[in-house]
Design a protein around this motif. Structure first.
Motif, PDB file in Angstrom:
ATOM      1  N   ASP B  88      12.722 -17.641 -39.095  1.00 35.50           N
ATOM      2  CA  ASP B  88      12.732 -17.888 -40.543  1.00 35.50           C
ATOM      3  C   ASP B  88      11.585 -18.782 -40.989  1.00 35.50           C
ATOM      4  O   ASP B  88      11.041 -18.607 -42.065  1.00 35.50           O
ATOM      5  CB  ASP B  88      14.065 -18.534 -40.947  1.00 35.50           C
ATOM      6  CG  ASP B  88      15.193 -17.515 -40.924  1.00 35.50           C
ATOM      7  OD1 ASP B  88      14.897 -16.308 -40.929  1.00 35.50           O
ATOM      8  OD2 ASP B  88      16.361 -17.935 -40.900  1.00 35.50           O
ATOM      9  N   GLY B  89      11.225 -19.756 -40.185  1.00 37.45           N
ATOM     10  CA  GLY B  89      10.176 -20.683 -40.594  1.00 37.45           C
ATOM     11  C   GLY B  89       8.776 -20.200 -40.277  1.00 37.45           C
ATOM     12  O   GLY B  89       7.807 -20.950 -40.436  1.00 37.45           O
ATOM     13  N   MET B  98       0.603  -7.004 -39.622  1.00 41.02           N
ATOM     14  CA  MET B  98       0.190  -8.394 -39.854  1.00 41.02           C
ATOM     15  C   MET B  98       1.435  -9.264 -39.751  1.00 41.02           C
ATOM     16  O   MET B  98       2.521  -8.836 -40.142  1.00 41.02           O
ATOM     17  CB  MET B  98      -0.405  -8.480 -41.278  1.00 41.02           C
ATOM     18  CG  MET B  98      -1.205  -9.733 -41.567  1.00 41.02           C
ATOM     19  SD  MET B  98      -2.814  -9.687 -40.729  1.00 41.02           S
ATOM     20  CE  MET B  98      -3.210 -11.438 -40.748  1.00 41.02           C
ATOM     21  N   GLY B  99       1.291 -10.454 -39.199  1.00 40.40           N
ATOM     22  CA  GLY B  99       2.418 -11.379 -39.143  1.00 40.40           C
ATOM     23  C   GLY B  99       3.322 -11.110 -37.953  1.00 40.40           C
ATOM     24  O   GLY B  99       2.851 -10.746 -36.870  1.00 40.40           O
ATOM     25  N   ALA B 111      -4.460 -20.464 -42.853  1.00 41.32           N
ATOM     26  CA  ALA B 111      -3.135 -20.457 -43.471  1.00 41.32           C
ATOM     27  C   ALA B 111      -2.845 -19.050 -43.984  1.00 41.32           C
ATOM     28  O   ALA B 111      -3.779 -18.332 -44.359  1.00 41.32           O
ATOM     29  CB  ALA B 111      -3.090 -21.451 -44.626  1.00 41.32           C
ATOM     30  N   PRO B 112      -1.596 -18.602 -44.020  1.00 35.42           N
ATOM     31  CA  PRO B 112      -0.369 -19.316 -43.635  1.00 35.42           C
ATOM     32  C   PRO B 112      -0.023 -19.152 -42.167  1.00 35.42           C
ATOM     33  O   PRO B 112       1.103 -19.444 -41.783  1.00 35.42           O
ATOM     34  CB  PRO B 112       0.686 -18.621 -44.511  1.00 35.42           C
ATOM     35  CG  PRO B 112       0.249 -17.182 -44.500  1.00 35.42           C
ATOM     36  CD  PRO B 112      -1.267 -17.238 -44.516  1.00 35.42           C
ATOM     37  N   GLY B 188      -9.543 -10.894 -39.800  1.00 31.47           N
ATOM     38  CA  GLY B 188      -9.882 -11.574 -41.053  1.00 31.47           C
ATOM     39  C   GLY B 188      -8.767 -12.510 -41.488  1.00 31.47           C
ATOM     40  O   GLY B 188      -9.022 -13.648 -41.902  1.00 31.47           O
ATOM     41  N   GLY B 189      -7.529 -12.029 -41.390  1.00 29.61           N
ATOM     42  CA  GLY B 189      -6.397 -12.848 -41.811  1.00 29.61           C
ATOM     43  C   GLY B 189      -6.176 -14.055 -40.916  1.00 29.61           C
ATOM     44  O   GLY B 189      -5.998 -15.179 -41.389  1.00 29.61           O
ATOM     45  N   TYR B 190      -6.232 -13.855 -39.618  1.00 31.38           N
ATOM     46  CA  TYR B 190      -5.916 -14.942 -38.687  1.00 31.38           C
ATOM     47  C   TYR B 190      -7.101 -15.883 -38.455  1.00 31.38           C
ATOM     48  O   TYR B 190      -6.917 -17.072 -38.206  1.00 31.38           O
ATOM     49  CB  TYR B 190      -5.468 -14.388 -37.324  1.00 31.38           C
ATOM     50  CG  TYR B 190      -4.168 -13.600 -37.360  1.00 31.38           C
ATOM     51  CD1 TYR B 190      -3.022 -14.133 -37.960  1.00 31.38           C
ATOM     52  CD2 TYR B 190      -4.078 -12.338 -36.780  1.00 31.38           C
ATOM     53  CE1 TYR B 190      -1.830 -13.410 -37.994  1.00 31.38           C
ATOM     54  CE2 TYR B 190      -2.888 -11.617 -36.802  1.00 31.38           C
ATOM     55  CZ  TYR B 190      -1.773 -12.152 -37.406  1.00 31.38           C
ATOM     56  OH  TYR B 190      -0.598 -11.442 -37.436  1.00 31.38           O
ATOM     57  N   LEU B 191      -8.333 -15.316 -38.480  1.00 30.27           N
ATOM     58  CA  LEU B 191      -9.507 -16.103 -38.061  1.00 30.27           C
ATOM     59  C   LEU B 191     -10.484 -16.378 -39.199  1.00 30.27           C
ATOM     60  O   LEU B 191     -11.467 -17.102 -38.992  1.00 30.27           O
ATOM     61  CB  LEU B 191     -10.246 -15.358 -36.930  1.00 30.27           C
ATOM     62  CG  LEU B 191      -9.413 -15.035 -35.688  1.00 30.27           C
ATOM     63  CD1 LEU B 191     -10.243 -14.254 -34.672  1.00 30.27           C
ATOM     64  CD2 LEU B 191      -8.828 -16.303 -35.049  1.00 30.27           C
ATOM     65  N   GLY B 192     -10.250 -15.798 -40.353  1.00 34.80           N
ATOM     66  CA  GLY B 192     -11.139 -16.043 -41.489  1.00 34.80           C
ATOM     67  C   GLY B 192     -12.159 -14.928 -41.673  1.00 34.80           C
ATOM     68  O   GLY B 192     -12.294 -14.027 -40.834  1.00 34.80           O
TER      69      GLY B 192
END
Lengths: 278, 278
Positions: B88-89, B98-99, B111-112, B188-192
């Motif tokens: 949950d957190g 993704m995620g 983030a996030p 891109g999402g995880y590393l920029g």
């Protein structure tokens, strides 16, 4: 007699398919899987029936596999039916061992299980006709196996149609449902309170009543949590000894009731079937 | 460094276990499975890492199996981690790629996804220490394989720690995530946004930047729905040819992206690993 393809994938050189059709036996849509090994054009192949246990659908054995490589090597088709009719209009029970997922391979005579719970007719008549019509199956060479409730199904169907099946085997089967809690509940629910009506769906009773096959192979884990209360393979050993049936009963040390147990000994069983299907 | 046993079962003469622990790398509970083949008391065995693809947990490969028989014959431990932190957190994304279930085997800097998405550290540091401490593992003999996103993980980790892994192979791997939609989104999402930061997590870029291993084995189905857009194994073939890496790339006719494909070639891969782990 049409079937619809749900999915098809290349696997171990053959084809793993999942199919649905409108069943006349159960009056519901039914899903089943068929693995067809690599074969020559026009060639027909022997058919192994795999009947699953309580809570399962066709998908458990299909997904967990460990049969396709052996089927490919041995040239065997493997058919995996569902374990009951399903759907909103079909009777069910909150317990896992009754109703949907727990058809016990009988034709129910009792409400609320009539008219849909007719797995005996489905597995012994309707689905064989479909398999013979839609797959490269040599229906003169069939064998049957199953696990737990499906082991019960394999033994009772195999003993009843001894001329049809050249081999039968089981993993941790319910050998005497008339004498154990799972079977008393299910056979009582589906067939009524008179135990005389259960004998045609009890492998030990069938043998006591004269059913004969040349040989049986049964594997049973000795760490199976259902061994003492529900499975009691000694009852089958006693019946086979009295009847002169050549039972190979192997108590496998450390194995439980899970698919890990089935997968471990599946190739052994398929080889045993293949020898008798040649 | 304690682990809790979720389940344990005898399988193919060995033990299939599932375990959980509080991960310091991800700050979450993490679940993984370990198959230990039959072995002599005191004996230690080589360890094969199997990294799973998008949407998977440890359970997909563990349940679908078809590796235990070969691992038992070859004397190999097989470890299957989860593909991301969960709970949950923990940040997530509605898309499957993704995620949670899609950690891509990187330590997120953005983030996030910080601080939980640290699958690189988890798989390369924390879990190996646990495996070495709790199982009869010879950590001087390790190899790594994976499927799709897990093939990406296996190749990037194997190329980065070439001294640690004596063999590496992949089923339908994402070989150049920096140049395909799945990878562009995830890296891109995880590393920029700066693609320079992605090169350490891109097998083709790692080879272009000097990483070397003696040999690679890759199987790829030619009916794989992701072949043209996401997988593009030719990019790996080109990079290996330029670098002098002995790549065995096998295009398998008719096979898709499913576990049926993996299961078909799993014993081949395990034998290939076993030869190099002797």
């Amino acid at each position: 007699m049409t079937i619809e393809t749900v999915s098809k994938a290349r696997a171990c050189g053959g084809t793993q398919g999942v199919y649905t059709h409108a069943s006349s036996a159960t009056g519901t849509p039914m899903t089943f899987s068929v693995y067809v090994p690599p074969h020559d054009e026009g060639e027909t192949l022997p058919v192994v029936w795999y009947l699953s246990g309580l809570t399962c659908t066709h998908a458990n054995v299909t997904d967990k596999g460990d049969y396709r490589r052996a089927c490919a090597e041995l040239g065997l088709i493997l058919v995996a039916p569902d374990t009951s009719p399903r759907g909103d209009g079909v009777a069910d029970d909150p317990a896992y061992d009754m109703g949907q997922g727990a058809g016990f391979y009988v034709d129910a005579t009792q409400a609320p299980w009539t008219p849909h719970f007719r797995m005996w007719t489905y597995v012994t008549e309707e689905l064989p006709a479909l398999v013979g019509a839609h797959f490269p199956a040599d229906m003169t060479r069939q064998s049957i196996m199953g696990h737990s409730m499906g082991g019960h199904g394999a033994l009772t169907i195999g003993l009843t149609f001894a001329d049809r099946f050249r081999a039968m085997s089981a993993f941790a089967p319910i050998v005497a449902p008339g004498q154990v809690p799972w079977g008393e509940k299910a056979l009582g629910g589906y067939l009524g309170d008179d135990p005389a009506a259960w004998r045609a769906h009890d492998a030990v009773a069938l043998i006591e009543d004269g059913a004969r096959v040349p040989a049986l192979l049964v594997d049973q884990g000795d760490a199976d949590q259902f061994l003492a209360d529900q499975l009691q393979p000694q009852r089958l050993a006693d019946a086979c000894r009295a009847a002169g049936i050549d039972l190979t009963l192997r108590l496998q040390p450390g194995y439980d009731h899970s698919y890990y147990f089935i997968a471990t000994f599946m190739p052994d069983h398929l080889r045993w079937h293949a020898e008798r299907l040649r």
